[in-house]
Every structure is written in structure tokens, then in C-alpha cells.
Write a protein that holds these residues in place. Sequence first.
Motif, mmCIF file in Angstrom:
data_model
loop_
_atom_site.group_PDB
_atom_site.id
_atom_site.type_symbol
_atom_site.label_atom_id
_atom_site.label_comp_id
_atom_site.label_asym_id
_atom_site.label_seq_id
_atom_site.Cartn_x
_atom_site.Cartn_y
_atom_site.Cartn_z
ATOM 1 N N LEU A 193 -5.474 10.864 9.042
ATOM 2 C CA LEU A 193 -5.355 9.716 8.251
ATOM 3 C C LEU A 193 -6.363 9.524 7.025
ATOM 4 O O LEU A 193 -7.784 9.414 7.463
ATOM 5 N N LEU A 194 -6.147 9.305 6.125
ATOM 6 C CA LEU A 194 -7.199 9.337 4.819
ATOM 7 C C LEU A 194 -6.861 8.036 3.981
ATOM 8 O O LEU A 194 -5.694 7.990 3.643
ATOM 9 N N ILE A 195 -7.697 7.000 3.902
ATOM 10 C CA ILE A 195 -7.495 5.995 3.270
ATOM 11 C C ILE A 195 -8.475 5.928 1.962
ATOM 12 O O ILE A 195 -9.761 5.928 2.255
ATOM 13 N N TYR A 196 -8.100 6.021 0.670
ATOM 14 C CA TYR A 196 -9.070 5.996 -0.351
ATOM 15 C C TYR A 196 -8.988 4.596 -1.046
ATOM 16 O O TYR A 196 -7.846 4.062 -1.283
ATOM 17 N N LEU A 197 -9.953 4.074 -1.553
ATOM 18 C CA LEU A 197 -10.104 2.705 -2.213
ATOM 19 C C LEU A 197 -10.961 3.025 -3.495
ATOM 20 O O LEU A 197 -11.964 3.677 -3.576
ATOM 21 N N GLU A 206 -4.899 3.624 -1.128
ATOM 22 C CA GLU A 206 -3.848 4.523 -0.853
ATOM 23 C C GLU A 206 -4.125 5.122 0.196
ATOM 24 O O GLU A 206 -5.048 5.624 0.481
ATOM 25 N N VAL A 207 -2.887 5.634 0.715
ATOM 26 C CA VAL A 207 -3.166 6.310 2.270
ATOM 27 C C VAL A 207 -2.404 7.536 1.955
ATOM 28 O O VAL A 207 -1.409 7.788 1.442
ATOM 29 N N VAL A 208 -3.129 8.661 2.598
ATOM 30 C CA VAL A 208 -2.464 9.943 2.820
ATOM 31 C C VAL A 208 -2.617 10.240 4.444
ATOM 32 O O VAL A 208 -3.408 9.896 5.114
ATOM 33 N N VAL A 209 -1.419 10.806 5.012
ATOM 34 C CA VAL A 209 -1.456 11.119 6.431
ATOM 35 C C VAL A 209 -0.585 12.463 6.504
ATOM 36 O O VAL A 209 0.527 12.777 5.871
ATOM 37 N N VAL A 210 -1.356 13.333 7.423
ATOM 38 C CA VAL A 210 -0.558 14.311 7.843
ATOM 39 C C VAL A 210 -0.780 14.543 9.556
ATOM 40 O O VAL A 210 -1.476 14.278 9.987
ATOM 41 N N SER A 211 0.582 14.669 9.959
ATOM 42 C CA SER A 211 0.756 14.543 11.106
ATOM 43 C C SER A 211 1.666 15.357 11.765
ATOM 44 O O SER A 211 2.646 15.924 11.083
ATOM 45 N N ASP A 212 2.208 15.616 13.258
ATOM 46 C CA ASP A 212 3.000 16.364 13.631
ATOM 47 C C ASP A 212 4.230 15.289 13.784
ATOM 48 O O ASP A 212 5.345 15.774 14.319
ATOM 49 N N LEU A 213 4.143 14.199 13.433
ATOM 50 C CA LEU A 213 5.176 13.287 13.366
ATOM 51 C C LEU A 213 5.974 13.167 12.040
ATOM 52 O O LEU A 213 5.029 13.284 10.764
ATOM 53 N N ASP A 214 7.046 12.757 12.112
ATOM 54 C CA ASP A 214 7.887 12.677 10.611
ATOM 55 C C ASP A 214 7.538 11.202 10.279
ATOM 56 O O ASP A 214 7.058 10.377 10.888
ATOM 57 N N LYS A 215 8.090 11.012 8.975
ATOM 58 C CA LYS A 215 7.968 9.584 8.177
ATOM 59 C C LYS A 215 8.390 8.637 9.250
ATOM 60 O O LYS A 215 7.396 7.400 9.200
ATOM 61 N N THR A 274 -13.883 5.876 1.069
ATOM 62 C CA THR A 274 -13.213 6.412 1.901
ATOM 63 C C THR A 274 -13.021 6.029 3.317
ATOM 64 O O THR A 274 -14.228 5.735 3.770
ATOM 65 N N ILE A 275 -12.070 6.079 4.183
ATOM 66 C CA ILE A 275 -11.902 5.969 5.430
ATOM 67 C C ILE A 275 -11.103 7.284 6.038
ATOM 68 O O ILE A 275 -10.137 7.401 5.682
ATOM 69 N N LYS A 276 -11.819 7.865 6.772
ATOM 70 C CA LYS A 276 -11.343 9.092 7.470
ATOM 71 C C LYS A 276 -11.032 8.838 8.950
ATOM 72 O O LYS A 276 -11.922 8.660 9.641
ATOM 73 N N VAL A 277 -9.667 9.053 9.264
ATOM 74 C CA VAL A 277 -9.315 9.056 10.650
ATOM 75 C C VAL A 277 -8.920 10.393 11.296
ATOM 76 O O VAL A 277 -7.810 10.747 10.597
ATOM 77 N N SER A 278 -9.256 10.576 12.447
ATOM 78 C CA SER A 278 -8.802 11.881 13.027
ATOM 79 C C SER A 278 -8.447 11.791 14.629
ATOM 80 O O SER A 278 -9.119 10.926 15.283
ATOM 81 N N ALA A 279 -7.113 11.904 15.143
ATOM 82 C CA ALA A 279 -7.009 11.365 16.449
ATOM 83 C C ALA A 279 -5.830 12.360 16.940
ATOM 84 O O ALA A 279 -4.944 12.973 16.059
ATOM 85 N N ILE A 320 0.770 -1.125 -0.059
ATOM 86 C CA ILE A 320 -0.013 0.091 -0.060
ATOM 87 C C ILE A 320 1.215 1.187 0.072
ATOM 88 O O ILE A 320 1.831 1.412 0.831
ATOM 89 N N GLN A 321 0.572 2.141 -0.762
ATOM 90 C CA GLN A 321 1.409 3.298 -1.047
ATOM 91 C C GLN A 321 0.819 4.567 -0.257
ATOM 92 O O GLN A 321 -0.298 4.603 0.022
ATOM 93 N N VAL A 322 1.855 4.957 0.682
ATOM 94 C CA VAL A 322 1.597 5.953 1.547
ATOM 95 C C VAL A 322 2.220 7.493 1.271
ATOM 96 O O VAL A 322 3.230 7.280 0.737
#
Length: 940
Positions: free
Chosen positions: A539-543, A697-706, A598-603, A524-526
Motif C-alpha cells: 500500500l502506497l500513499i502519495y501526498l 492518492e493511494v496505490v494498492v497491490v494485493s492478492d485481494l480484489d477490489k 510518501t507512506i509505504k505499507v507492507s503487510a 481519496i482516489q484509489v
Amino acid sequence: MKRLLLAVAVSAALAGCASDTQISRLPAGVKLVESSVTHNAGISIPYKKYQLANGLTVVLHEDKSDPLVHVDVTYHVGSGREVPGKSGFAHLFEHMMFQGSENVADEEHFKIITESGGTLNGTTNTDRTNYFETVPSNQLEKVLWLEADRMGYFLPALTEEKFEVQRETVKNERAQRVDNRPYGRMNERFSEAFYPKGHPYSWPVIGWPEDLERADVDDVRAFFARWYGPNNATLTIGGSFDQAQTLAWVNKYFGDIPRGPEVEDMAKTPVTLDRTRYISMEDAVHLPLIRVGFPTVYARHEDEAALDLLATILGGGQTSLFYKNLVKDGFAVQAGVSHPCQELACQMFMYALANPAKGGSLTDIEKRINESIAEFETRGVTDEDLQKAKVQSEARTIFGLQSVRGKVTSLAYNQTFFGKPDMIAEDLERYSSVTKEDVMRVFNKYIKGKPSVVMSVVPKGQTQLIAHADNYTPERAEPVASTEQTAAAKPASSSFDRSVRPSEGAAPVMTVPELWTGALANGIQVMGTESDETPTVELLIYLNGGHELVPVDKSGLSALTASMMNESTAKRSTEELTQALEMLGSSISFGSSGNQSTIKVSALTENLPQTMAILQEKLFEPGFKEADFQRQKQQMLQGLQHQLNEPDYLARTNFAKLLYGDKNPKGVGASLETVSGLTLDDVKAFYKAQYRAGNAEVVVVSDLDKAQILPQLAPLAKWQGKATPIPEQGPLPELQGGTIYIVDKPGAAQSVIMLGKRAMPFDATGEYFKAELMNYPLGGAFNSRINLNLREDKGYTYGARSGFSGKQDSGTFVAKASVRSDVTDKSLVEFIKEINHYQQQGITAEELAFMRSSISQGKALDYETPYQKAGFIRSIQKYDLAADYTAKQAKIIDTIGKAELDKLAKDNLNLDEMVMLVVGDKASIQPGLEALGYPVKVIK
């Protein structure tokens, strides 16, 4: 300890954006009232508060993270300041303030801000009116000039003609948002019964139609003179700016404006009811609705926090008593409780939409509501209730700090109503200190055995469904003569030439988010980016697939499956899963659209591991229980039946069918017929085809690095399954260009007009992108040709737009507006005239310069919030774009010429290729449409 660490993390992030620079010498007449700097003791927004000699309050919040500024001017006047017989003035005046001032021409405010790459708007409620702009940071002085000119120099530009046009616009807004919408008149009817005769909240913000008709231009002058002085306003600025320079500009442009009449806070008169009042109304609706309201307190009363928590326990989502007793067993399609608060009064607001499949009787629903209230009295408050409310409060606060606008809005609100801009720490403490005893005390004081207002809204002709016979008839207060001054106040004298528009500063350096790519163990590509302003993860997961993966005769299956994925798992019930997420301040939401699920995750970052564990359970072990399926299917069917009363829904669905036909998924959405035939086995089969690693496919935006975030996505690496091929789409129909199609909506106050055709698919740097540039002056902005004609010049509509929309394999061009029913044919003529003229004559030099400036400078606003960043990443991922595609777009914007744009207009705006759809009252609109000379067909 976790909560303290989280607070420290947020404070540190905000402090990193803020500056504590002291201004060595303030401009004459400006005084520093207070300075608040973030410390590591809690969550807060750093600010400095100043006051000008004329009473204007100025709040500054520096945030250098993005090259933009957000400016908000809030006036402490809303509909509650009006008098009986003159309702709607505050809202009407909001519109008037965009119509120019002494040094700003009519319609120039929108043009200047849009050309500067910014966005703007204004809003009115019962207690305040605000005007706001978000612009690239180099445009700040221009915004201050504009806002000061309409605060101090509005009256010289006020004309009878402008007043009449905006009165028509407001009438169109009322028709679109109130009269032509199911349940649209519910709020104003309820407020009449809930508040005493003549109470400031007893009339609608938008006003009674007869009051709008009665108003004249002198009333507007008097309203401005009374309420729009600088001493009744708060100017709040947030973003990337120099404080000393900004204060100098503020003093220059606002300092000359004279103080207005003094304004006192309105009395907070408690609302009392002598008995329960029953009222009802018939409406063009499918779902019977019951609304119950109990009077409580007012904003920031000492009991407000406990009442908010009580509302959450009673009806705040899937862990509430209302959900368990009304929705879970299918007696209601929706139900909930909230505790909205305004400056003068709050109410405990309860509602339920009855399920017609269970009879739809509101008498039965009211009984279940009362049983739920009684159950709470027996059940009481649990430790989990309190903990959940506190975690959610803190999570909402943190997520609200992700944008400069969010922070400025909070500062402006708190200063306007409570005199203290930053109250985040106090608010968190208010909710954190609520006890079980507090909740039970307010329940006994405001709800148990207390009178309420109970309103029934039932389908026309079905009065047998109301909860109880009406026992109360609201009375409106008689119009009163205004005691305010009616003479036009003299405009402020100025110490400089205000007709000179400020020049903009050097263009800010725009930084595109720095992206990283990676892959999980299963391939799975991120793609992601780091955003360190708040300790959160998006975190967003697109199918790949969605609705287009489904046969036409099973339309609705992708959406129904997504709804089932939001339900129970094999291990836990829906309520248990919801409770677990709420205790973390997290959310997980499954959804579906035309070509993807879509799967949308907020945490919160600290709670990501526990959130991922719940995601893994929901994704890999769905419960697919028969009871959940029957409830979700029934809710979907009732929702579809309800949408058949929505003019916009009728327009969208019928227009799609005209463009794509009834054999192609793009032309056929979920319907009563297709959803009725769906089974739980269908859902299970679609789950196996759609929710596979090969589609994801996954998209992630966070205060953590890769390196930090990828290991936390490990649960997704266990996902298996190859990609599912998209079935061949059905044939497309031949469009009957130049034909008018009518969908009958008997009694409609407005008509929805759509013109368009199939067009090119998405292309980030090709013909599609260039066509968007071409359309911008035609219908892509507020001051486009179409909107200025139909809204500002003719007063036919609240808004009109046109634009291209594209996917990987298809696209459309659509022009659309909701217009007054009596000018349906005239509105269509104006659409045709504008499109034809633009197609034949092309863009003007002024429009070309405006388009270039607006779109290129607007890029500064594109990447501020995590979701904006996620959207940018998804475009690259979905369409396989080059990382520097935005630079290529910028070059196209700078270099594209009139000849190329005119050719695009010539090739893509041929009305002979377009179909025209009108949803409205056939009996009244058909003769006028037939007189236009086009073929007219009625869609059954």
C-alpha cells in the motif's frame, strides 16, 4: 493456526505457478537427480534438479505468471579461492567474462541481452561468482548459447588488450567504491585484523592494488582453467519456459564442454583470537565510527540461527538494546548488530557512529556497547523476542518469493553451498525451533568475555577520539607462487556450429496489469491491481507537496517531518510501535522527496487489519515529542555533515543549484544552515499542511480484489482536509552554458563529472518520451556510445551514462561519470566529443534498430513484482495518463524514424546550453581543465 494457513496460502500460490510435468525422455547424458513439488505442508519453491555428464548441475523452476525467464550461472569460486599475492582475480575474472568468447564478439554480450529487452550482471563475493540475465521468455535459447560459449570457449578470445582495459576498469571501481568513499577502506582493514594471516577472507574481494598490478593475462588463463569448469557450476533457470525444450537446449549448448579439474570444499577453520585487538585509521569522515567483531561459526552451522536471533535482540532496530542505549539518548547517530555468515566463517558484527555533538569519543561508545552486552546477560530473552524473530523470518521469506529472480537466487545459493536447492522449510524450522536457552548458550559460548577486534575510524587529525590505542598490526602473507596450470586449456570441441546465433522464439504476449479505480468516503482516489502470487499487500500513499511545499529557508522540513512521523504517537512510544509491527511481519515507512511525501505499507494479507490500525494511529495521532525531535534533528545535521565528504553528494547538490538557483526548492536542498533553524513548531505546521486527505492518492497491490481490499482501507476514509496549493516557485537563473565549474575535494582519487541543462517536463507520449528514445544509444544503456568510450575503450571510469529526467513542471538532461583523477580533463573531452558528434550526426540505422528492439521487448519485464506494478499504477495516477498509454508508446517506438530522432538530438543536445561541473582535487585537475579553453569557475 494462522501461520499454517499462511504457509498453505503461499504454497498454493506457488503451486499454481509451477508445473509437475514429467519429461518422458531425457536427452542423452542428462539425468534427473531429484524433483521437488510444492505441497500444502509449508512454504517451498518447486524445482527439478538434473545433472549433465560433464558434472553441470541444472535446476529448473517453472513460473508461468509473467512472460520472462531468469537465468543464473553460479561458479563455486570467489576471492576465498585465491592465494596470497593474487588477490582480486575472481572479481577481475567476473569482468573478463563479459569481454567476449570464441563465438561472441567483444562487448557483444551486453549488446545482445540489452537488444533482447533483458537485463544482466555478474557479482563476486568471497565464496562464489555468478552471472545472471532476466529476459523475455522467447530469448531463453540465446541466453543459454551466450553462457555456454563463455563457459567452454572463453580462452580463444582472451587478449592482452582486453585484460588491460578490464584491469583499468577494476581499478576505477576500487577508486569509486573504496578509495574515494568515506569508510571505504574500513572493511579490508578490519578483515586483515580479524582473520589469521593468509586466511581466505583476509584480503578484499576487489583485491589489493599491488596484486592487480602484478597480474598478467596468463594468470587469468590459469584461473579460468582451474575454476570455470561445468562441474564447478550450477545453472538455474526460473520463469515461463517449456521444460523438455529447455533441457534439450541446455544439453546442446553445455553438454560438449569438458569437465574441469575436481573442486573440493574448503576447510571451515574456526577463527580464534588470543586477545582483543584494537586497530584504528584516520579517514575523510565526519562521524567517528567503532566496529566490533566476534568470531562465531559458519553458514548453516547448528548455532547460526540462535546467533542471528541474538544479534536482533542486541542491535536489530528500534526495539534493540543498542538503539535504547546508544541512539535513543543521542550518543550515536546510528548503531546496530548483525550476524553475517559466509561459507567458511561468520562474525557477530557490531557498529556505532558516534554523535560529535556528544563529544564523539569512541572510548565512551565502546563502554556503552559493553554495558549493552552486560544488560542482555541480565535481561535475557523474552517470549516476544522469539516470536518476533520467527514472524519476521517468515515474512522475509514470503516477500522474497515475489520475483522469479528472488526464487532463482535462493535455489542457486542453496544448491551451490549445500547441495539442496530448496531449503526454505528447513530454514523456517531452524529459526522456529530456537529456544531462549539456545540464545543464552551461544551468547555465553561466543560473546561473553570473548576477545574481539575493535576498530576505530576517526576524522583526520582527531586520533584522540579512538576507542583504545592500537595494540595489533596486521601482517599480510607473502605472495606465493601459483601451483595451478598456466597453459591455456584447449577449448571444447563442438558437435555443431556455435558461431550461429540462435534465433528468438515468437514474442511473448505481454499482459499489462488489469487496473481498477475507486474512491474512499472522503474522496481519496484509489487505484490498484490484483497480484495473487503471494499473500501480501503493498500500500502506497502519495501526498502532493513534499520539499516544494517548503520555503527555501526551511529546506529539510519535509524530510524531518517524515522522520518524526516514523517516531512515537500520542499513545505509544517508537519502540512499542516498532515491536507491534515486527510481531505482525509488517512495515510502515514515511518519507519525502522533491514534490511529494510518501507512506509505504507492507503487510502479510492476514495481518492487514492490525497494520492499518497502527497506520491510523501514526497518521492521525503523531506524538511530536521534543526528545524525538531533538534526536531526529541532530541525526539529520550529522548526516548532512557526513555527506559533505561524499563526492557524489557534492556533485548532485551543486549541480542542482547551478540549474535552478538558490531561490528555488529544486536548487536548494536541506543544509546545515536551514536544518539548524528548524523547530518542532515548524514540523507541526508542515504536518497540518502536508498530511491532509486532499493531498493524498493511494496505490494498492494485493492478492485481494477490489471488493475485498477497499473496505480494509476504511481507516483512511476518516482523513480530513482540503488540498494544499503548492507555493509559486522562485525564479530560475540564466545558465552560463559552456562553463566548467569546479568543486574542490582535496585528495580525491576520482573526479565526478556532470554535464547538463534544464529540459522538458515529463510526457509519456510526447517530446520527453521521444527524447529518452533518442538518448538511449548515446548514454542510456551499457553499450551506449558514452559508456563504451569512457569505460570499455579508455578505461577511465567504472560507468558513464546520460539521460533525461522529468517531473510535471520541469526536467533535466544530465551526463555523468566518476573518472580517475589523472584523466579528468581527457574524460571531459570524450564526453564533449560524443555528445557533439551525436548532436550533429544523429543516430545510426543499427542504433535505431537496437533501441527499438531493446525497449519494446524489455516491456515484458516491467510488471512482475508488486512494486513494479505499483510504479506502473502510480505513473498513470500521477500524470493522469490514459490506461492504454503503453500501447501508444509501443507504436511510437515502432514508427519513430531517424529524421525525428536526429532533430531531437539537434534541439536538445547543444553543449553551448549546458554547464559542466567537476568535483575533484582542484590542485591536480584545474590546470588540465583550464587548458581545454572553456571558462572555468571555482565554486566555494
